[in-house]
Motif scaffolding. Structure first.
Motif, PDB file in Angstrom:
ATOM      1  N   GLN A  31       0.832  -1.196   0.000  1.00 15.84           N
ATOM      2  CA  GLN A  31       0.000   0.000   0.000  1.00 15.84           C
ATOM      3  C   GLN A  31       0.873   1.255   0.000  1.00 15.84           C
ATOM      4  O   GLN A  31       0.576   2.222  -0.704  1.00 15.84           O
ATOM      5  N   VAL A  32       1.956   1.231   0.740  1.00 16.58           N
ATOM      6  CA  VAL A  32       2.878   2.365   0.771  1.00 16.58           C
ATOM      7  C   VAL A  32       3.517   2.569  -0.598  1.00 16.58           C
ATOM      8  O   VAL A  32       3.650   3.703  -1.079  1.00 16.58           O
ATOM      9  N   VAL A  33       3.900   1.481  -1.256  1.00 16.07           N
ATOM     10  CA  VAL A  33       4.508   1.577  -2.582  1.00 16.07           C
ATOM     11  C   VAL A  33       3.510   2.174  -3.578  1.00 16.07           C
ATOM     12  O   VAL A  33       3.857   3.045  -4.376  1.00 16.07           O
ATOM     13  N   ARG A  34       2.255   1.726  -3.527  1.00 18.30           N
ATOM     14  CA  ARG A  34       1.228   2.268  -4.431  1.00 18.30           C
ATOM     15  C   ARG A  34       0.988   3.748  -4.168  1.00 18.30           C
ATOM     16  O   ARG A  34       0.855   4.538  -5.110  1.00 18.30           O
ATOM     17  N   GLU A  35       0.931   4.135  -2.899  1.00 18.37           N
ATOM     18  CA  GLU A  35       0.707   5.541  -2.578  1.00 18.37           C
ATOM     19  C   GLU A  35       1.877   6.402  -3.033  1.00 18.37           C
ATOM     20  O   GLU A  35       1.681   7.522  -3.510  1.00 18.37           O
ATOM     21  N   PHE A  36       3.093   5.886  -2.910  1.00 20.41           N
ATOM     22  CA  PHE A  36       4.265   6.622  -3.384  1.00 20.41           C
ATOM     23  C   PHE A  36       4.208   6.798  -4.899  1.00 20.41           C
ATOM     24  O   PHE A  36       4.467   7.884  -5.414  1.00 20.41           O
ATOM     25  N   ARG A  37       3.828   5.745  -5.627  1.00 18.44           N
ATOM     26  CA  ARG A  37       3.703   5.835  -7.078  1.00 18.44           C
ATOM     27  C   ARG A  37       2.623   6.838  -7.470  1.00 18.44           C
ATOM     28  O   ARG A  37       2.822   7.667  -8.371  1.00 18.44           O
ATOM     29  N   ASP A  38       1.485   6.785  -6.796  1.00 16.27           N
ATOM     30  CA  ASP A  38       0.404   7.729  -7.082  1.00 16.27           C
ATOM     31  C   ASP A  38       0.846   9.167  -6.818  1.00 16.27           C
ATOM     32  O   ASP A  38       0.512  10.076  -7.578  1.00 16.27           O
ATOM     33  N   PHE A  42       1.009  12.163  -9.513  1.00  8.99           N
ATOM     34  CA  PHE A  42       0.325  13.422  -9.244  1.00  8.99           C
ATOM     35  C   PHE A  42       1.284  14.596  -9.414  1.00  8.99           C
ATOM     36  O   PHE A  42       0.950  15.600 -10.052  1.00  8.99           O
ATOM     37  N   ARG A  43       2.498  14.473  -8.867  1.00  5.05           N
ATOM     38  CA  ARG A  43       3.485  15.552  -8.990  1.00  5.05           C
ATOM     39  C   ARG A  43       3.877  15.777 -10.453  1.00  5.05           C
ATOM     40  O   ARG A  43       4.105  16.906 -10.876  1.00  5.05           O
ATOM     41  N   ALA A  44       3.930  14.707 -11.239  1.00  2.41           N
ATOM     42  CA  ALA A  44       4.259  14.847 -12.654  1.00  2.41           C
ATOM     43  C   ALA A  44       3.163  15.603 -13.387  1.00  2.41           C
ATOM     44  O   ALA A  44       3.444  16.461 -14.233  1.00  2.41           O
TER      45      ALA A  44
END
Length: 71
Positions: A31-38, A42-44
């Protein structure tokens, strides 16, 4: 103190206080990995960069920038 020891101590304390046990170590890693990717995506978008394929585009630019060897 290792993560396992801290988890066992927290579980023991929770049992003494009749509280819910904490989640086991590693339970929410994906879940942490998915949130980091999201968050990166978002920043991109906010920065106006493409969300997908940035690494591939960078590699293609590098590949085409290299001088061709004449063998």
């Amino acid at each position: 103190m290792s993560i396992t020891q801290q988890y066992l101590l927290d579980t023991y304390r929770a049992r003494l206080l009749d509280e819910a046990a904490p989640p086991a170590p590693g339970t929410h890693d994906w879940q942490v990995v998915r949130e980091f990717r999201d968050h990166r995506q978002f920043r991109a978008v906010i920065a106006g960069r493409p969300v997908h394929g940035r690494i591939r585009q960078a590699l293609v630019r590098r590949l085409h920038a290299w001088p061709r060897s004449t063998w």
